[in-house]
Design an enzyme around this catalytic site. Structure first.
Site, PDB file in Angstrom:
ATOM      1  N   CYS A   1      35.414  40.093  44.145  1.00 22.34           N
ATOM      2  CA  CYS A   1      36.164  39.764  42.956  1.00 22.34           C
ATOM      3  C   CYS A   1      37.357  40.041  43.609  1.00 22.34           C
ATOM      4  CB  CYS A   1      35.677  40.560  41.797  1.00 22.34           C
ATOM      5  SG  CYS A   1      36.740  40.600  40.385  1.00 22.34           S
TER       6      CYS A   1
ATOM      7  N   CYS B   1      39.229  42.440  41.186  1.00 16.09           N
ATOM      8  CA  CYS B   1      39.025  43.540  41.254  1.00 16.09           C
ATOM      9  C   CYS B   1      39.428  44.264  42.410  1.00 16.09           C
ATOM     10  CB  CYS B   1      37.291  43.899  41.233  1.00 16.09           C
ATOM     11  SG  CYS B   1      36.501  43.041  39.948  1.00 16.09           S
TER      12      CYS B   1
END
Length: 179
Positions: free
Chosen positions: A74, A77
């Site tokens: 991600c 993230c």
């Protein structure tokens, strides 16, 4: 009669050939290390994940908790990880920062319990383990700081306008069911 091992034409490997083989082996080792993520072993996301407490333990240790659902792949993230790491380092004695990798089947029950359908997804808990709120998507360092302060001081959570950008993910369980 025992067969004899024949020496290749030209005799044993020369010093040059052995050096070339050694260099090729070293190059292959470096390539495999980099492909396996070796260059990122000390990234903020890895540091957080490696130091992260067990979610169930964190929720009963009488400290507020930020429980972040993330994935290694991600981008958002990874972008947010340095700020989350700063929060963990700054408030580690007063606040638990727990990371849960959505790609790990061990956490399917938590993913379902908190209805995680996009990441980053942060569940916020008071010192008694009761849910205070959630944050979905990208948060700035300032927003994360305000969330951490509110949890530590047990004050109302800041009102954050809208939901930040998220990466949509399908849990391994959902993938199996849709196949």
């Amino acid at each position: 009669m025992i067969p004899m091992i024949q020496t290749p034409p030209g005799g044993p490997l020369s010093t040059y050939q052995r050096a070339a083989l050694l260099l090729a082996a070293l190059a292959l080792t470096v390539v495999l290390f980099l492909l396996s993520g070796g260059a990122h072993q000390n990234s903020p996301l890895d540091q957080l994940a490696n130091r992260s407490a067990d979610p169930d333990s964190a929720l009963v240790n009488e400290r507020p908790t930020m429980l972040e659902f993330y994935a290694d792949w991600c981008e958002i993230c990874r972008e947010m990880a340095p700020a989350v790491l700063t929060i963990e380092q700054q408030y580690g004695d007063e606040l638990d920062v727990v990371l849960v990798n959505v790609d790990n089947p061990l956490w399917l029950d938590l993913i379902d319990r908190y209805s995680v359908n996009g990441i980053p997804h942060i569940e916020l808990f008071d010192s008694n383990g009761k849910t205070r709120g959630r944050s979905l998507g990208l948060r700035s360092p300032e927003q994360l700081e305000r969330l951490a302060q509110a949890l530590i001081e047990n004050t109302p959570l800041p009102e954050l306008v809208g939901v930040g950008t998220t990466s949509i993910f399908t849990s391994p369980e959902q993938s199996i069911m849709s196949s």
